[in-house]
Structure formats: C-alpha cells, structure tokens
Design an enzyme around this catalytic site. Structure first.
Site, PDB file in Angstrom:
ATOM      1  N   LYS A   1       0.840  -1.199   0.000  1.00  0.00           N
ATOM      2  CA  LYS A   1       0.000   0.000   0.000  1.00  0.00           C
ATOM      3  C   LYS A   1       0.876   1.251   0.000  1.00  0.00           C
ATOM      4  O   LYS A   1       1.750   1.417   0.860  1.00  0.00           O
ATOM      5  CB  LYS A   1      -0.902   0.015   1.238  1.00  0.00           C
TER       6      LYS A   1
ATOM      7  N   ASP B   1      -3.452   4.272  -2.021  1.00  0.00           N
ATOM      8  CA  ASP B   1      -4.380   4.709  -0.965  1.00  0.00           C
ATOM      9  C   ASP B   1      -4.357   6.236  -0.889  1.00  0.00           C
ATOM     10  O   ASP B   1      -3.807   6.815   0.041  1.00  0.00           O
ATOM     11  CB  ASP B   1      -3.922   4.070   0.352  1.00  0.00           C
TER      12      ASP B   1
ATOM     13  N   ASP C   1     -13.448  14.644  -4.372  1.00  0.00           N
ATOM     14  CA  ASP C   1     -13.471  15.915  -5.112  1.00  0.00           C
ATOM     15  C   ASP C   1     -14.712  15.901  -5.989  1.00  0.00           C
ATOM     16  O   ASP C   1     -15.546  14.985  -5.875  1.00  0.00           O
ATOM     17  CB  ASP C   1     -12.177  16.028  -5.956  1.00  0.00           C
TER      18      ASP C   1
ATOM     19  N   THR D   1     -11.490   6.191  10.930  1.00  0.00           N
ATOM     20  CA  THR D   1     -11.590   5.708  12.314  1.00  0.00           C
ATOM     21  C   THR D   1     -11.068   6.736  13.311  1.00  0.00           C
ATOM     22  O   THR D   1     -11.258   6.581  14.509  1.00  0.00           O
ATOM     23  CB  THR D   1     -10.821   4.392  12.497  1.00  0.00           C
TER      24      THR D   1
ATOM     25  N   ARG E   1       3.294  -1.773  10.881  1.00  0.00           N
ATOM     26  CA  ARG E   1       4.443  -1.984  11.774  1.00  0.00           C
ATOM     27  C   ARG E   1       4.705  -3.410  12.244  1.00  0.00           C
ATOM     28  O   ARG E   1       5.876  -3.769  12.431  1.00  0.00           O
ATOM     29  CB  ARG E   1       4.333  -1.003  12.943  1.00  0.00           C
TER      30      ARG E   1
HETATM   31  O1  C5P Z   1       1.402   0.097  11.299  1.00  0.00           O
HETATM   32  P1  C5P Z   1      -0.066  -0.227  11.234  1.00  0.00           P
HETATM   33  O2  C5P Z   1      -0.358  -1.690  11.062  1.00  0.00           O
HETATM   34  O3  C5P Z   1      -0.842   0.400  12.371  1.00  0.00           O
HETATM   35  O4  C5P Z   1      -0.531   0.497   9.879  1.00  0.00           O
HETATM   36  C1  C5P Z   1      -1.858   0.474   9.467  1.00  0.00           C
HETATM   37  C2  C5P Z   1      -2.022   1.191   8.165  1.00  0.00           C
HETATM   38  O5  C5P Z   1      -3.423   1.252   7.895  1.00  0.00           O
HETATM   39  C3  C5P Z   1      -1.529   2.637   8.134  1.00  0.00           C
HETATM   40  O6  C5P Z   1      -1.118   2.921   6.793  1.00  0.00           O
HETATM   41  C4  C5P Z   1      -2.750   3.425   8.486  1.00  0.00           C
HETATM   42  O7  C5P Z   1      -2.723   4.731   7.954  1.00  0.00           O
HETATM   43  C5  C5P Z   1      -3.841   2.607   7.818  1.00  0.00           C
HETATM   44  N1  C5P Z   1      -5.167   2.784   8.389  1.00  0.00           N
HETATM   45  C6  C5P Z   1      -5.471   2.527   9.724  1.00  0.00           C
HETATM   46  N2  C5P Z   1      -6.720   2.707  10.199  1.00  0.00           N
HETATM   47  C7  C5P Z   1      -7.688   3.111   9.366  1.00  0.00           C
HETATM   48  C8  C5P Z   1      -7.427   3.359   8.023  1.00  0.00           C
HETATM   49  C9  C5P Z   1      -6.130   3.175   7.559  1.00  0.00           C
HETATM   50  O8  C5P Z   1      -4.601   2.138  10.490  1.00  0.00           O
HETATM   51  N3  C5P Z   1      -8.904   3.225   9.825  1.00  0.00           N
END
Ligand code: C5P
Length: 238
Positions: free
Chosen positions: A33, A60, A65, A119, A210
């Site tokens: 992503k 993503d 718009d 979220t 992560r």
């Molecule tokens: O590192 P981690 O697993 O928390 O990353 C989650 C990814 O999903 C990040 O790119 C974050 O911006 C994205 N994301 C999220 N929660 C959402 C929408 C997107 O954690 N509701």
C-alpha cells in the site's frame, strides 16, 4: 499474481527506506500500500517501480473531489497499473459512479474501494460536521451507498467488518487495517483484531504496517502472519 491477503503499508517518508523494506519482501507473499506521505514524496515513479517489480499496489490516496476530477484521478491511477485504488464515500453517489465509469473505461481495471468514516473520527466529530448517528451507523450506511454506486468494496475497521459482511454479502471486498498478531505492540492502534479473527469475521484483505515493517526480519514476520491467515481461511486443512 499473488493470492496473498496481506497488504503491507509502506508508511515511509522517502523512497530509499521504502525500497529497503521492499527488497526484503517478495511479490509472491504480499501486496503493498502506497499512501499520501510516500506518494507525495516519491510520486508515480515509486508506484511504477513497485509495479514493475511485480507487486500488486494499493494506491491509498482516498480521492474526494468533484465527480469529473475524481474520475480523471482514477483513470490516472489505472494507467499507473495499480491493483487497487480508493475514494471517499462521503464524496457521494455521483462521484462514486463517475469513478466506477472511469475505471471501467480505463486501460486496466484496479479494484475500486470506498472509505466510509475515518476511524480517527468519533461521534462528537461527526456531529460537528453535521452527520447524525454513531460512526458505526454511518459506516453501515455509507458501505451500502458505496455498493449501490458500483464500488467493489470498502475499507472498514475490525469492529465493523462482520456487520458490513453480513449486510453487504459475499463478493463485496472488505479491506481491514488495525490488525495486530497476538502479543504484538499496539503502537497507536487502540481497537485491534488478530489476522485470524479479522479473516474469520469476513475481511478479504488485511492492511498491516508496523508488525511487519518494524520487525527485525520482515519476511519471517510476514510469513508467520500468512500462515495464520491461511489457517483461518482453510481451518480443515490447517
Ligand atoms: O502500522 P499499522 O499496522 O498500524 O498500519 C496500518 C495502516 O493502515 C496505516 O497505513 C494506516 O494509515 C492505515 N489505516 C489505519 N486505520 C484506518 C485506516 C487506515 O490504520 N482506519
């Protein structure tokens, strides 16, 4: 083409860091992503490189718009060869239908996904912008609108995935972030679910950052999560 359900979030500030991680991975085991930070810094060249290395890329950028502009942006994303692209469902039905038409007429047809309610927004934030109801109610309503407008699916949190699956049925693609294997660090995520539970609750794809990108051995971390996902999808053969 991979069958992996794992989409790794390349949340990096520059191309070199992102490519360092990508070098340790393989398109056989994951999709990638690219979000607003990396895209704004490293641009379409980064996406081109990942696609040319054989990765399925989820762009993503959450387009939101006027309908014409979103349609043109979706065409540009399709021309980049990405596998998945997303738009905000709050852009409304006409905007989503224009995105659908643009993807259908493009040279290549990425999956078109809607973002319902971020979220990061709670009930008070929604009232402030004039949306009545809880975030949950808004998510379910916007997921239904996204489906009616021709989108292939939505991004939703682990808390909503089961109910969105139930109300929108099989075949509507559900992409779920907020995933943490048992015992993993939560970082700034609060309401999380394990990969196996998210799959059992109806998620098609898991966005994971992560737990893989910050692991000492990202490929081993990925393969471990992949095994958990496979076992959840095929409980009888595990
Ligand atoms: O590192 P981690 O697993 O928390 O990353 C989650 C990814 O999903 C990040 O790119 C974050 O911006 C994205 N994301 C999220 N929660 C959402 C929408 C997107 O954690 N509701």
């Amino acid at each position: 083409m991979t069958s992996s359900r794992i989409i790794i979030a390349l949340d990096y500030a520059d191309a070199a860091q992102a490519l360092d991680l990508v070098g340790a991975l393989s398109p056989q085991y994951c999709r990638l992503k690219v979000g607003k930070e990396l895209f704004t810094r490293a641009g379409p060249a980064m996406v081109d490189k990942l696609v040319s290395e054989g990765f399925d890329v989820f762009l993503d950028l959450k387009f939101h718009d006027i309908a014409h502009t979103v349609a043109q942006a979706c065409t540009a994303a399709a021309d980049l060869g990405v596998w998945m692209v997303n738009v905000h469902a709050l852009g409304g039905r006409k905007m989503m239908e224009a995105a659908r038409e643009a993807i259908d007429s493009a040279s290549h047809h990425p999956r078109l996904i809607g973002v319902t309610v971020l979220t990061s927004l709670d009930g008070q934030d929604l009232r402030e912008i004039g949306l009545p109801g809880t975030p949950y109610e808004n998510v379910l309503r916007l997921a239904a609108l996204a489906k009616k407008s021709g989108l292939d699916g939505v991004v939703c949190s682990p808390q909503e995935v089961e109910d969105v699956r139930q109300t929108q049925g099989a075949g509507f693609c559900l992409v779920t972030p907020g995933i943490r294997p048992q015992g993993a660090q939560l970082n700034d995520q609060r309401r999380v679910m394990t990969p196996a539970d998210a799959i059992r609750n109806g998620a098609d794809y898991l966005v994971i950052g992560r737990p893989i990108t910050a692991a000492e051995d990202p490929l081993s971390a990925l393969l471990e999560i992949q095994a958990e996902v496979d076992a959840a999808r095929n409980p009888t053969t595990a």
